[in-house]
Design a protein around this motif. Structure first.
Motif, short mmCIF file in Angstrom:
data_model
loop_
_atom_site.label_atom_id
_atom_site.label_comp_id
_atom_site.label_asym_id
_atom_site.label_seq_id
_atom_site.Cartn_x
_atom_site.Cartn_y
_atom_site.Cartn_z
N GLU A 265 -6.14 -13.65 -87.73
CA GLU A 265 -7.51 -13.74 -87.37
C GLU A 265 -8.60 -14.21 -88.51
OE1 GLU A 265 -8.82 -12.71 -84.40
OE2 GLU A 265 -6.87 -12.79 -83.80
N ILE A 266 -8.16 -13.86 -89.60
CA ILE A 266 -9.17 -14.12 -90.76
C ILE A 266 -9.35 -15.81 -90.94
CG2 ILE A 266 -9.63 -14.42 -93.31
CD1 ILE A 266 -8.63 -11.54 -93.22
N LEU A 267 -7.86 -16.48 -90.68
CA LEU A 267 -7.79 -17.85 -90.68
C LEU A 267 -8.64 -18.32 -89.37
CD1 LEU A 267 -6.66 -20.37 -91.34
CD2 LEU A 267 -4.59 -19.97 -90.12
N ALA B 101 -13.59 -17.37 -96.70
CA ALA B 101 -12.25 -16.63 -96.23
C ALA B 101 -11.24 -17.50 -95.58
CB ALA B 101 -12.74 -15.51 -95.21
N GLN B 102 -11.41 -18.48 -94.79
CA GLN B 102 -10.30 -19.29 -94.20
C GLN B 102 -9.42 -19.81 -95.38
OE1 GLN B 102 -13.30 -21.08 -91.45
NE2 GLN B 102 -11.56 -20.91 -89.97
N VAL B 103 -10.39 -20.54 -96.34
CA VAL B 103 -9.65 -21.28 -97.37
C VAL B 103 -8.69 -20.38 -98.08
CG1 VAL B 103 -9.90 -22.52 -99.54
CG2 VAL B 103 -11.26 -23.07 -97.60
N PHE C 146 -6.19 -22.62 -81.54
CA PHE C 146 -5.83 -22.86 -82.82
C PHE C 146 -5.67 -24.29 -83.57
CE2 PHE C 146 -2.63 -23.46 -86.43
CZ PHE C 146 -3.12 -22.16 -87.18
N LEU C 147 -5.54 -25.34 -82.76
CA LEU C 147 -5.48 -26.61 -83.47
C LEU C 147 -6.97 -27.16 -83.68
CD1 LEU C 147 -2.63 -28.53 -81.38
CD2 LEU C 147 -2.73 -27.25 -83.55
N ASN C 148 -8.00 -26.55 -83.36
CA ASN C 148 -9.35 -26.88 -83.79
C ASN C 148 -9.26 -26.95 -85.36
OD1 ASN C 148 -10.12 -27.02 -81.01
ND2 ASN C 148 -11.61 -25.27 -81.14
N LEU C 149 -8.44 -26.16 -86.08
CA LEU C 149 -8.48 -26.02 -87.31
C LEU C 149 -8.04 -27.70 -87.92
CD1 LEU C 149 -6.63 -22.71 -88.00
CD2 LEU C 149 -9.19 -23.21 -88.59
N PHE C 150 -7.53 -28.18 -87.19
CA PHE C 150 -7.24 -29.60 -87.73
C PHE C 150 -8.00 -30.94 -87.24
CE2 PHE C 150 -3.18 -27.10 -87.53
CZ PHE C 150 -2.34 -27.48 -88.59
N VAL D 5 -5.12 -26.53 -94.55
CA VAL D 5 -4.37 -26.30 -93.29
C VAL D 5 -3.18 -27.15 -93.31
CG1 VAL D 5 -4.69 -26.62 -90.89
CG2 VAL D 5 -6.26 -25.39 -92.07
N LEU D 6 -3.49 -28.49 -93.79
CA LEU D 6 -2.38 -29.35 -93.66
C LEU D 6 -1.14 -29.05 -94.63
CD1 LEU D 6 -4.63 -32.63 -93.51
CD2 LEU D 6 -2.97 -31.77 -91.73
#
Length: 308
Positions: free
Chosen positions: A164-166, A173-175, A203-207, A219-220
Motif C-alpha cells: 500500500e505504501i508503494l 516513502a515509495q522510494v 499498479f503498472l502506473n508505477l512504470f 521500481v525497475l
C-alpha cells in the motif's frame, strides 16, 4: 522515572543550548576531548518531558551521533534501550525522532545487532500507524540494517502494508519501501509472499514514464529481481498459485501490459532508467545463467513487439 521541577528546568536549559554547543563539541572531539554533550542529552531523556521537548532532545541526540563519532561509539546498550523505549510513546512525532536516532546509531557496528532486535516493533508501527513521515523514518532504519530471519513472519504479515505504501502518492516513502521490497525479493522464503500480495488494478502506473526517474529506477530494479527470482530452479520446482489481483499477475500474468511500459522506458530521457528497463526485458526473456548481454536487448525488443 519521575522528575522534579528543577530537574525538568535543567533539561530544558540543556536542550536550548544543544544546537549552539554542537560546533564546540565537534572542536573538542577533534582535539581529543570528550564534550559530554551526547551523554548529557541521553541523561535528559530519562526526565519526564512534554512531547516537544522529547522530540527535540532526540533530534539533538541524532545530530550528535552523526557528528561526534567518538562520543557515539562510547555509548552503551542501555542507551539503545532508552531510545528504543521512545517507540512506545503516544506521540507520533516522538516515535519518528526515535526511529531517526536508532538509524543514526545503526551506523555504528556494535549496535547493529541490538537495533535489529527492534525490527519487529518497527514493522508493527508501520502497519498500525498510517503516517507518511513515520513510514519514511521506519523504512530508512530498516534499509540500514540487515533484517534478521526471525523478522520474516512479521514481514509476511505487513506485506500488504508495504504494498500500500508503494502504491501511495508520496515519492519519498515509495522510494524507501521499494528498496526494502527489492531486498526482500532476494529472500527465497519471502519471494512468493511478495508475488502473491494483492495490488491495485492500476499498479503498472508505477512504470509510467511520467514518474520521477528515481522512483522508476527503483521500481525497475524491483521488477528485475522478481523476474530473476521466479526463474530460479529453486522457485520453479514448486507449482505456485496466485490470486487474480496479485503482483505476479500484474507483472507477469497473461493479461499484463508490462511489455508496453518497458518498451516506452527504453527511450526514457534518463540513461539509468533506459539501462534498467533493458535489464528487465532481458531478465524476462533469458534464462538466469545467460547473463545480461547487450546484444540480447534488441532481440527482446522483437519479442515484445510480437506480443503486441
Amino acid at each position: 522515572m519521575k522528575c522534579r521541577t528543577a530537574e525538568c528546568w535543567r533539561c530544558r536549559q540543556l536542550l536550548s543550548r544543544a544546537l549552539g554547543h554542537t560546533g564546540l563539541a565537534i572542536e573538542r572531539e577533534r582535539l581529543g576531548r570528550d564534550s559530554g554533550e551526547l551523554r548529557r542529552l541521553l541523561n535528559s531523556l530519562e526526565c519526564k518531558q512534554d512531547e516537544y521537548t522529547r522530540s527535540m532532545i532526540l533530534h539533538s541526540v541524532t545530530r550528535c551521533v552523526y557528528l561526534l563519532e567518538a562520543e557515539a561509539s562510547a555509548c552503551n546498550a542501555d542507551d539503545i534501550v532508552l531510545v528504543a523505549s521512545m517507540l512506545d510513546d503516544k506521540e507520533n512525532s516522538v516515535k519518528i525522532q526515535a526511529l531517526n536516532t536508532l538509524k543514526a546509531f545503526s551506523g555504528i557496528r556494535k549496535f547493529r545487532q541490538q537495533i535489529q532486535e527492534h525490527s519487529i516493533k518497527v514493522l508493527e508501527l508501520m502497519s498500525t500507524v498510517w503516517d507518511s513521515e513515520l513510514h519514511i523514518a521506519s523504512l530508512r532504519l530498516l534499509n540500514n540494517i540487515p533484517l534478521p530471519d526471525f523478522a520474516h513472519p512479521q514481514l509476511r504479515r505487513v506485506m500488504p502494508t508495504l504494498m500500500e505504501i508503494l502504491q501511495s502518492d508520496y515519492i519519498l516513502a515509495q522510494v524507501q519501501v521499494i528498496r526494502l521490497l527489492s531486498s526482500l525479493a532476494q529472500k527465497n522464503d519471502l519471494l512468493y509472499d511478495i508475488l502473491n500480495c494483492q495490488v491495485h488494478s492500476n499498479f503498472l502506473n508505477l512504470f509510467q514514464a511520467t514518474q520521477p526517474g528515481s522512483l522508476l529506477f527503483e521500481v525497475l530494479v524491483f521488477a528485475e529481481r522478481l523476474s530473476e527470482g521466479r526463474n530460479t530452479p529453486h522457485y520453479r520446482a514448486v507449482k505456485w498459485h496466485y490470486n487474480e489481483q496479485s503482483l505476479h499477475e500484474a507483472l507477469f500474468g497473461d493479461e499484463s501490459r508490462l511489455a508496453d511500459r518497458l518498451l516506452a522506458l527504453v527511450i526514457h530521457p534518463e540513461e539509468e532508467v533506459q539501462i534498467q528497463a533493458c535489464k528487465v526485458i532481458v531478465s524476462l526473456q533469458c534464462p538466469r545463467d545467460v547473463g545480461l548481454q547487450p546484444s540480447l536487448c534488441q532481440a527482446s525488443h522483437s519479442y515484445f513487439n510480437n506480443r503486441e
